[in-house]
Structures are given as C-alpha cells and as structure tokens.
Design a protein around this motif. Structure first.
Motif, PDB file in Angstrom:
ATOM      1  N   GLN A 527      17.554  15.838  -2.634  1.00  0.00           N
ATOM      2  CA  GLN A 527      16.515  16.494  -1.836  1.00  0.00           C
ATOM      3  C   GLN A 527      15.999  15.579  -0.728  1.00  0.00           C
ATOM      4  OE1 GLN A 527      14.287  18.251  -5.550  1.00  0.00           O
ATOM      5  NE2 GLN A 527      13.315  19.057  -3.701  1.00  0.00           N
ATOM      6  N   LEU A 528      16.182  14.287  -0.911  1.00  0.00           N
ATOM      7  CA  LEU A 528      15.734  13.328   0.101  1.00  0.00           C
ATOM      8  C   LEU A 528      16.377  13.604   1.455  1.00  0.00           C
ATOM      9  CD1 LEU A 528      15.797  10.048  -2.020  1.00  0.00           C
ATOM     10  CD2 LEU A 528      13.791  10.911  -0.789  1.00  0.00           C
ATOM     11  N   LEU A 529      17.572  14.135   1.447  1.00  0.00           N
ATOM     12  CA  LEU A 529      18.285  14.421   2.692  1.00  0.00           C
ATOM     13  C   LEU A 529      17.625  15.546   3.483  1.00  0.00           C
ATOM     14  CD1 LEU A 529      21.919  14.100   1.305  1.00  0.00           C
ATOM     15  CD2 LEU A 529      20.844  12.602   3.012  1.00  0.00           C
ATOM     16  N   LYS A 530      16.696  16.254   2.846  1.00  0.00           N
ATOM     17  CA  LYS A 530      15.960  17.305   3.545  1.00  0.00           C
ATOM     18  C   LYS A 530      14.714  16.766   4.243  1.00  0.00           C
ATOM     19  CE  LYS A 530      17.440  20.923   0.297  1.00  0.00           C
ATOM     20  NZ  LYS A 530      16.986  21.956  -0.677  1.00  0.00           N
ATOM     21  N   VAL A 531      14.373  15.515   3.933  1.00  0.00           N
ATOM     22  CA  VAL A 531      13.192  14.898   4.560  1.00  0.00           C
ATOM     23  C   VAL A 531      13.513  14.576   6.010  1.00  0.00           C
ATOM     24  CG1 VAL A 531      11.656  12.891   4.553  1.00  0.00           C
ATOM     25  CG2 VAL A 531      12.365  13.936   2.382  1.00  0.00           C
ATOM     26  N   PRO A 532      12.652  14.979   6.952  1.00  0.00           N
ATOM     27  CA  PRO A 532      12.901  14.694   8.374  1.00  0.00           C
ATOM     28  C   PRO A 532      13.132  13.204   8.638  1.00  0.00           C
ATOM     29  CG  PRO A 532      11.095  16.235   8.143  1.00  0.00           C
ATOM     30  CD  PRO A 532      11.418  15.770   6.759  1.00  0.00           C
ATOM     31  N   LYS A 533      14.159  12.907   9.439  1.00  0.00           N
ATOM     32  CA  LYS A 533      14.523  11.552   9.867  1.00  0.00           C
ATOM     33  C   LYS A 533      15.097  10.670   8.751  1.00  0.00           C
ATOM     34  CE  LYS A 533      11.390  11.435  13.818  1.00  0.00           C
ATOM     35  NZ  LYS A 533      10.363  10.678  14.562  1.00  0.00           N
ATOM     36  N   LEU A 534      15.363  11.276   7.576  1.00  0.00           N
ATOM     37  CA  LEU A 534      16.004  10.510   6.504  1.00  0.00           C
ATOM     38  C   LEU A 534      17.461  10.962   6.425  1.00  0.00           C
ATOM     39  CD1 LEU A 534      14.412   9.675   3.031  1.00  0.00           C
ATOM     40  CD2 LEU A 534      16.877   9.843   3.376  1.00  0.00           C
ATOM     41  N   GLY A 535      18.321  10.276   7.164  1.00  0.00           N
ATOM     42  CA  GLY A 535      19.727  10.661   7.246  1.00  0.00           C
ATOM     43  C   GLY A 535      20.584  10.024   6.168  1.00  0.00           C
ATOM     44  N   PRO A 536      21.907  10.230   6.238  1.00  0.00           N
ATOM     45  CA  PRO A 536      22.847   9.729   5.226  1.00  0.00           C
ATOM     46  C   PRO A 536      22.775   8.219   5.030  1.00  0.00           C
ATOM     47  CG  PRO A 536      23.910  11.343   6.636  1.00  0.00           C
ATOM     48  CD  PRO A 536      22.583  11.069   7.247  1.00  0.00           C
ATOM     49  N   LYS A 537      22.620   7.439   6.126  1.00  0.00           N
ATOM     50  CA  LYS A 537      22.571   5.982   5.996  1.00  0.00           C
ATOM     51  C   LYS A 537      21.315   5.546   5.263  1.00  0.00           C
ATOM     52  CE  LYS A 537      24.094   1.810   6.674  1.00  0.00           C
ATOM     53  NZ  LYS A 537      25.350   1.325   6.063  1.00  0.00           N
ATOM     54  N   ALA A 538      20.186   6.120   5.646  1.00  0.00           N
ATOM     55  CA  ALA A 538      18.922   5.792   4.975  1.00  0.00           C
ATOM     56  C   ALA A 538      18.986   6.209   3.510  1.00  0.00           C
ATOM     57  CB  ALA A 538      17.754   6.484   5.681  1.00  0.00           C
ATOM     58  N   TYR A 539      19.613   7.356   3.245  1.00  0.00           N
ATOM     59  CA  TYR A 539      19.760   7.831   1.863  1.00  0.00           C
ATOM     60  C   TYR A 539      20.581   6.844   1.044  1.00  0.00           C
ATOM     61  CZ  TYR A 539      21.239  10.705  -2.108  1.00  0.00           C
ATOM     62  OH  TYR A 539      21.490  11.166  -3.378  1.00  0.00           O
ATOM     63  N   GLU A 540      21.660   6.369   1.619  1.00  0.00           N
ATOM     64  CA  GLU A 540      22.501   5.389   0.923  1.00  0.00           C
ATOM     65  C   GLU A 540      21.689   4.151   0.555  1.00  0.00           C
ATOM     66  OE1 GLU A 540      26.688   3.169   1.928  1.00  0.00           O
ATOM     67  OE2 GLU A 540      25.013   2.870   3.312  1.00  0.00           O
ATOM     68  N   GLN A 541      20.837   3.697   1.500  1.00  0.00           N
ATOM     69  CA  GLN A 541      20.071   2.473   1.290  1.00  0.00           C
ATOM     70  C   GLN A 541      18.942   2.642   0.274  1.00  0.00           C
ATOM     71  OE1 GLN A 541      20.947  -0.576   3.052  1.00  0.00           O
ATOM     72  NE2 GLN A 541      22.693   0.783   3.293  1.00  0.00           N
ATOM     73  N   CYS A 542      18.304   3.814   0.235  1.00  0.00           N
ATOM     74  CA  CYS A 542      17.089   3.973  -0.570  1.00  0.00           C
ATOM     75  C   CYS A 542      17.282   4.645  -1.921  1.00  0.00           C
ATOM     76  CB  CYS A 542      16.030   4.742   0.223  1.00  0.00           C
ATOM     77  SG  CYS A 542      16.356   6.516   0.420  1.00  0.00           S
ATOM     78  N   ALA A 543      18.296   5.487  -2.040  1.00  0.00           N
ATOM     79  CA  ALA A 543      18.402   6.369  -3.212  1.00  0.00           C
ATOM     80  C   ALA A 543      18.333   5.634  -4.550  1.00  0.00           C
ATOM     81  CB  ALA A 543      19.691   7.185  -3.127  1.00  0.00           C
ATOM     82  N   GLY A 544      19.019   4.512  -4.666  1.00  0.00           N
ATOM     83  CA  GLY A 544      19.066   3.806  -5.948  1.00  0.00           C
ATOM     84  C   GLY A 544      17.738   3.205  -6.366  1.00  0.00           C
ATOM     85  N   PHE A 545      16.841   3.017  -5.416  1.00  0.00           N
ATOM     86  CA  PHE A 545      15.558   2.379  -5.722  1.00  0.00           C
ATOM     87  C   PHE A 545      14.453   3.392  -5.995  1.00  0.00           C
ATOM     88  CE2 PHE A 545      17.875  -0.521  -2.828  1.00  0.00           C
ATOM     89  CZ  PHE A 545      18.049  -1.590  -3.701  1.00  0.00           C
TER      90      PHE A 545
END
Length: 731
Positions: A527-545
């Motif tokens: 669902q994080l990918l639906k957050v404005p300005k949170l793209g695939p790269k940011a998702y890769e970096q943040c998801a595990g934390f």
C-alpha cells in the motif's frame, strides 16, 4: 597519475577492494547506508553502518579532492605555467592542504608588496640576489634600479622590493611550507594567557590563564576549551613555533654560497618571509587542523552518546506521570497511558515560593488512584532536586508502590515550543507539552527524541562551538541508523519518526501520515506505493524497516524485506512450516532444522547472510535490539549532596561521556564525575571504551565539594566493601 579512490579507501579502512567497489556502486545507485547495511550484506561482505558511513565520508572527500585537482590543473594550464612535474605532483596529493600548497604560487592574490615590486621592474635584482652572484654589496647593486618614474626613489627601496619578491616566493614554496608545518606540529607549543579575567565570572577557564603544552599532545577537550575561551575574549591563544630550527632549514635551502654581498640581505629576507608571511599562515592552518581534529573526535563521542541515549530500552505497559519541575510557575504534570495518549494534565505548586505541598500531594493522590499510575518521570531541569524530594517523601508517607525516574529533559523545551508540538497539542501551553514529552521519553525514548533536533539533546561537550552543519549531519546519521535498526510501526509512527526511515524524506513522511489518516491503517506494505511521491526506489529502501502488526501478511511485521518473500515461501515449504501462522513468538528452533545453510541458500537463490537474517526473524520476529540495553534505575527514595560520604557505594546511570571522563547520575541532582583514570584498571584511550550513556554502574564516592557542588566518583574499588555493608545503594 590520479589516485585510485576505491583502493585508497580500502587501504585506509583495512577492508577488501571488492567490498569498496560494491559499496560505491550501491551508493551511486541511490541506496541509503541503513539499507545497504541491512539488505546488501552479500555485496558488502557484511560491512556495518559505522564502516559504511566512514566509507561514504571518505568517498565524498576524495571525489571532491579530485574535482579540485582538475580545477587547479586547468587554471595553471591556462596561465601557461603547467609542467609535467607539477601536474604529477598535483595528481598525487592526498589532502586539500597539500593541494593548496602547490596551488598557492598560482592563486590570484590581492595586490601584494611583491607584485608592486615586480611592476617596478625589480625582478632581475631579486633573481641576481637569489643566485648569490653579486660581486658588489646588494645595496650598491640596487642603485642601478633607482627610477623616479617607477617610484623607486633610492637603492634601499629597490633592495627592499627585490627582497619582497623573494620573501613571497619563499612563502609560496610547497616544500618549505610542508616542512615548517610539520616541524611546528611536532615541536611547537600551544600557549594561552588571560585577556579578560573579569569576563570569566565562574572561573571556568582559570587553568588556561597561564598555560602551555606541546601541540602534538594537546587533548581534544583542551583544544575546544581554548577555542571557547578565545571566542569569549577571555583568553589569548597563540602557537610558539621552533623558530631557530625553521630558520636554519630556510637558510640551508636558500643561502648556498658564502657571499658577503648577498648573504646578509637573504638572511633578512628569510626572517621577514617567515615572520610576515609564513608564520601567521601556518599558525592559522595548524589551529584550523587542530580544531577540525577536535571536532571530528568530539563528533564521534557525541554520536556514541546520542546512540546510547536513543537506544535506551522503552518501559512499556505503564501509565506514566510526567513531571516538569519549576519554581514560580509551578510544576506541570501530564498523565499518559501505555500507548502515549494524554489522559490528564495538572499544575501544582509544591516548590518555592508557594510551597503548597499538601495541596500538591492531594492532587497526586487523585491522579495516581484515578489512572493507576505506576511510574513518575521527572525532568532533570530547574527545581528537579526539590521536586524529587517532594515525590520521594510522598511515596514514603503514602506507601505508594509507584517508582520515579529522573530523565534527561534536554531538548524538551525546544520541542514544546516547536511547530510540531503546537500541531500535536494545539490546546496545551508550552509547559504542558514539555511534561508530556518528559513522560513519553520514558515510555519510548527513540520515538520521542526524534522530534527534537539532535543538536539540542546535549550529550557532548562544546557542541555549540562546532561547525553546526557538520554536527547536524553527523548526529542525524546516528538517529537514522538507530531508527532503522529498531524498525518503525507504520500505523502508529509520527512523521518525525518516519522521516528518519531509509528512503523517506520529510515530505514523504507527511504524505504517509496523511494517507493513513484519510484511508485508515495500512494492511499491506505494498500500500505504500499508493502514497504520493513514494515510488519504487523509495519503497525498496524503506519497506523492510516499516512494520505492520496484524496486517494481511505476517511477514510485514518482520524485518524480512518484501524482495525476499518468495524465498521465505520456498523456505517454509522445505522446512514444513506455514508463515501464515507466524506470531510475535516466532518459530522457535527453526535454525536447527537447517543442516547445510550454504546449500539451502543456493537452493533458495539468496546469499547466506540474507538467509541467516531471515531465520533470525522467523525465530523472533522484529526483535527490538534495545532489549539488550540496561534499563533505567527506578527509585523511591532520594539522597542529598550533604548525605554523601567518602567511601559510599551507589548505583548510578551514565548521563554523559566526554574526553576526560563520564558524568554519572547517582540521584542527588548533581551528576558526579568519574575521571578517565578512575573508570577501569586497564589502560583506555577514551572513556567510551569502557562506559556508554545509559549504562547502570556501581560507583564509590571519592570526595564531595558541597560549596562548588562537585562530586568525584570512582568505578575502581574493592567490591568486598559492599559485603562489609559500606554502601548507600537504593532502588
């Protein structure tokens, strides 16, 4: 030939070149240090975040140095003065200082005495003087350069102008400067004297009124203290160089012949060059280098102290009474439940000048009984000592089972006056917000302290005198590492906490909170990918934390990265477990089911370090590393400074670690100092080798100066004293 940056870093950090190459590639691809440290262990060979930060810092420095080299070469080449030898020298330097030495002769200067002398046509005289080829006295040779049109009125002016040219050439010589700088660092003295004792009202700098020590032995805290005293105009600080040795060196390099026609003038020129041009410049460079070294060393101490403070274990499951002490304006109270929600606030006036102790006790009783308060969190600021005594007397008188804890309230006032606090508690005044912060930083220090600029938390020395940009960046990195090491609950975290998560900017952090408020709790990491300005790269970096407890996928509550979910599914099939049944208790003993971890990793298509991390997470999901840290000391009684006796043994909490020792809170409001020599029997270079902020330690009172409010403590004492009953411990 330009330096090989990656190989240089590998040599400096004593790690493999393949580790550096892989890390640099990851950094250049936009990966954050926490992400690389946690999820790219195969590539880096398991480098931890500290080494990765050092690598990143050196990479930036050396790349900037290479850019500067290219610029210098281009400038000198444009002047038509670049030789192959000079190019090789420039390309081979390793520091900005060395580069500046080589560039100095070609750097555009303001109009100097040497420039004016050249304009007057005195360069030939200077060259003849330097060649020591004059057959007549220098002053006599200078007579032919007298020229009224060029404003050279007499022979002495001509000779002085020629000497000015040579003085500047001497001062610009890179080899000379290197020798003089090194010699001054090795043999020079750092000297201070009092400039205005009246400005030193508390006598803080008294030891530096007549002070000197070898530059190479100057301790970090003394360098910073001297800088502070100088900036306050209390001290005058200077460097005393080994002038005689330096002048002998310059003479041997310059005066190569025994020519009475030139030697006296050259010697006079050298003295002028050193005194007027070289010495002031080298002194500035050395003072700057000392300050930079002191700041870098202090930054490490700050960082270590801040890390320990942030990583203090949360005290969960308690309803807490936050107590913000004060005198005239009264003590502000805030009751928060186990989730941090504010239940009630109150102002009481038990301290001077009102001293309404009975009314305050009645208010405390009502709050404690109504909300079943089990812990009182007391700020350590103004009126803390008096408040602590009131609380201790109340607990003893009423036999209340609650305990109290003294917490470091540094930064609480900064937070309470901030826009963030105003938005969080619009109906509270500044003092009420401060009381809430004091209560919450006992429940979850990390979640509360991230709301405050780390520079305002005050866990170091002379932090206000340092490069604030560098300090801010360094401490922010520490906060980032701590937040990502612990992990963040995606459905409860504030924007202040989220912005320290790998890959999440402050804008995206606010967008996450807004999305949560508008759409309800997150049920899935995707669902994080639906957050404005949170793209695939940011998702890769943040998801595990980011953790989601009670979501649609149990793995979302763990530190397992979504990129490994397929591997976990395959692993579960091999080991005969169902990840849908994963609970906070985890699958105990799962590691014992793995016979050959290397073969299993290959079978799953992942690296061994990743598999090891996955197994740890499945055994104990989202384990909080703060569990290993010492818990705060809970108290029900209080001592005063006057109660302390030499030889008394107490339990205390380390509040601050500095270069010359550690300050320990032993419950008397005034922290005691354990000098570095009293921390341990073994040799240590720095107190941080033996103690950390938050450590609970046993100390013995060595001496108490009630008038100056100074307590000297030691951690080196015979433990048999305790058995003999010579103790002042309390809980």
């Amino acid at each position: 030939m330009n330096i090989n940056i990656n190989q240089t870093i590998a040599n400096e950090l004593k790690i493999g070149i393949h580790q550096v190459d892989a890390t640099v590639e990851l950094i250049d691809a936009g990966n954050t240090i926490p992400f690389i440290a946690r999820y790219r262990k195969e590539a880096t060979g398991g480098l931890n975040d500290e080494v990765l930060r050092n690598l990143d810092e050196r990479l930036t420095y050396l790349r900037n140095l290479e850019e500067k080299k290219a610029s210098v070469i281009s400038t000198i080449e444009g002047l038509g003065m670049l030789t192959d030898e000079l190019r090789a020298q420039i390309e081979g330097v390793m520091t900005q200082v060395e580069l500046e030495d080589l560039y100095r002769p070609y750097r555009p200067k303001r109009r100097t005495r040497a420039m004016i002398a050249r304009e007057k046509g005195l360069l030939p005289l200077a060259e003849a003087l330097a060649a020591e080829s004059l057959s007549v006295p220098a002053l006599q040779a200078a007579e032919e350069y007298v020229d009224a049109e060029k404003e050279v009125e007499n022979a002495q002016q001509a000779l002085s102008g020629a000497m000015d040219i040579l003085a500047e050439m001497t001062a610009d010589n890179a080899d000379y400067r290197r020798f003089i700088r090194q010699q001054t660092m090795e043999e020079g003295l750092l000297i201070s004297s009092v400039k205005d004792a009246a400005a030193d009202t508390d006598g803080v700098f008294k030891m530096y009124y007549e002070y000197q020590e070898q530059i190479r032995r100057a301790a970090v805290h003394r360098i910073l203290a001297l800088n502070r005293g100088e900036s306050l105009k209390i001290l005058t600080v200077k460097i005393e160089a080994p002038v005689r040795r330096i002048m002998i060196y310059l003479k041997n390099k310059t005066i190569l012949k025994d020519n009475p026609n030139t030697s006296p003038a050259l010697m006079e020129m050298l003295e002028d060059s050193y005194k007027r041009l070289i010495a002031p410049s080298v002194e500035r460079e050395i003072r700057s280098a000392l300050t930079e070294h002191a700041e870098d060393s202090s930054l490490k101490v700050f960082g270590s102290n801040l890390e320990q403070l942030l990583m203090q274990p949360p005290i969960a499951g308690h309803t807490v009474l936050g107590w913000d002490p004060a005198f005239r304006t009264g003590c502000k109270l805030a009751v928060i439940d186990s989730t941090g929600k504010v239940l009630d606030t109150k102002v009481i006036y038990p301290t001077a000048p009102q001293k309404k102790v009975k009314e305050a006790e009645e208010s405390m009783t009502k709050l404690i009984e109504k909300y079943h308060i089990s812990l009182i969190s007391v700020g350590n600021g103004t009126a803390s000592r008096e408040s602590e005594q009131i609380i201790a007397d109340y607990l003893k008188k009423t036999h209340c089972p609650a305990k109290y804890v003294i917490v470091n309230e540094a930064g609480a006032s900064v937070y309470s006056a901030s826009k963030l606090a105003a938005k969080e508690f619009p109906d509270f005044d500044v003092a009420q917000r401060s009381a809430v912060s004091i209560a919450r930083r006992l429940q979850d220090p990390l979640a509360e302290l991230v709301k405050i600029d780390p520079r305002s938390i005050g866990v170091g020395q002379y932090q206000h005198d340092m490069n604030q940009k560098k300090l801010g960046e360094s401490l922010s990195n520490v906060v980032e590492d701590c937040v990502n090491r612990v992990g963040v609950d995606l459905n409860t975290a504030s924007a202040s906490l989220l912005e320290y998560v790998s890959g999440i900017s402050s804008v995206v952090a606010k967008n996450v909170v807004t999305y949560r408020e508008e759409n309800g709790r997150f049920e899935d990491r995707k669902q994080l990918l639906k957050v404005p300005k949170l793209g695939p790269k940011a998702y890769e970096q943040c998801a595990g934390f980011l953790r989601i407890n009670g979501g649609s996928n149990p793995l979302d509550a763990t530190a397992v990265h979504p990129e490994s979910y397929a591997a976990v599914k395959k692993l579960a099939e091999i080991l005969g477990i169902d990840t849908k049944n994963l609970t906070p208790a985890g699958f105990g003993g799962i590691s014992r089911k793995v016979r050959n971890i290397k073969e299993l990793a290959e079978q799953l298509g992942i690296g061994v370090p990743t598999l090891q991390d996955i197994l740890k997470e499945l055994e104990k999901p989202a384990r909080d590393p703060r569990e290993d840290m010492p818990a705060p000391v809970l108290r029900s009684d209080v001592l005063s400074l006057e109660d302390l006796k030499e030889g008394m043994i107490l339990k205390g909490t380390v509040r601050n670690v500095i270069d010359f020792g550690a300050f320990v809170d032993i419950g008397v409001h005034q922290d005691g100092l354990v000098h570095i020599s009293q921390i341990t029997s073994r040799y240590i270079k720095h107190p941080s080798e033996a103690v950390k902020v938050g450590d609970v330690v046993d100390v013995m009172v060595m001496s108490v100066d009630i008038k100056r409010k100074r307590i000297q403590l030691t951690m080196k004492f015979d433990k048999e004293n305790e058995k003999a009953g010579k103790t002042g411990k309390r809980g």
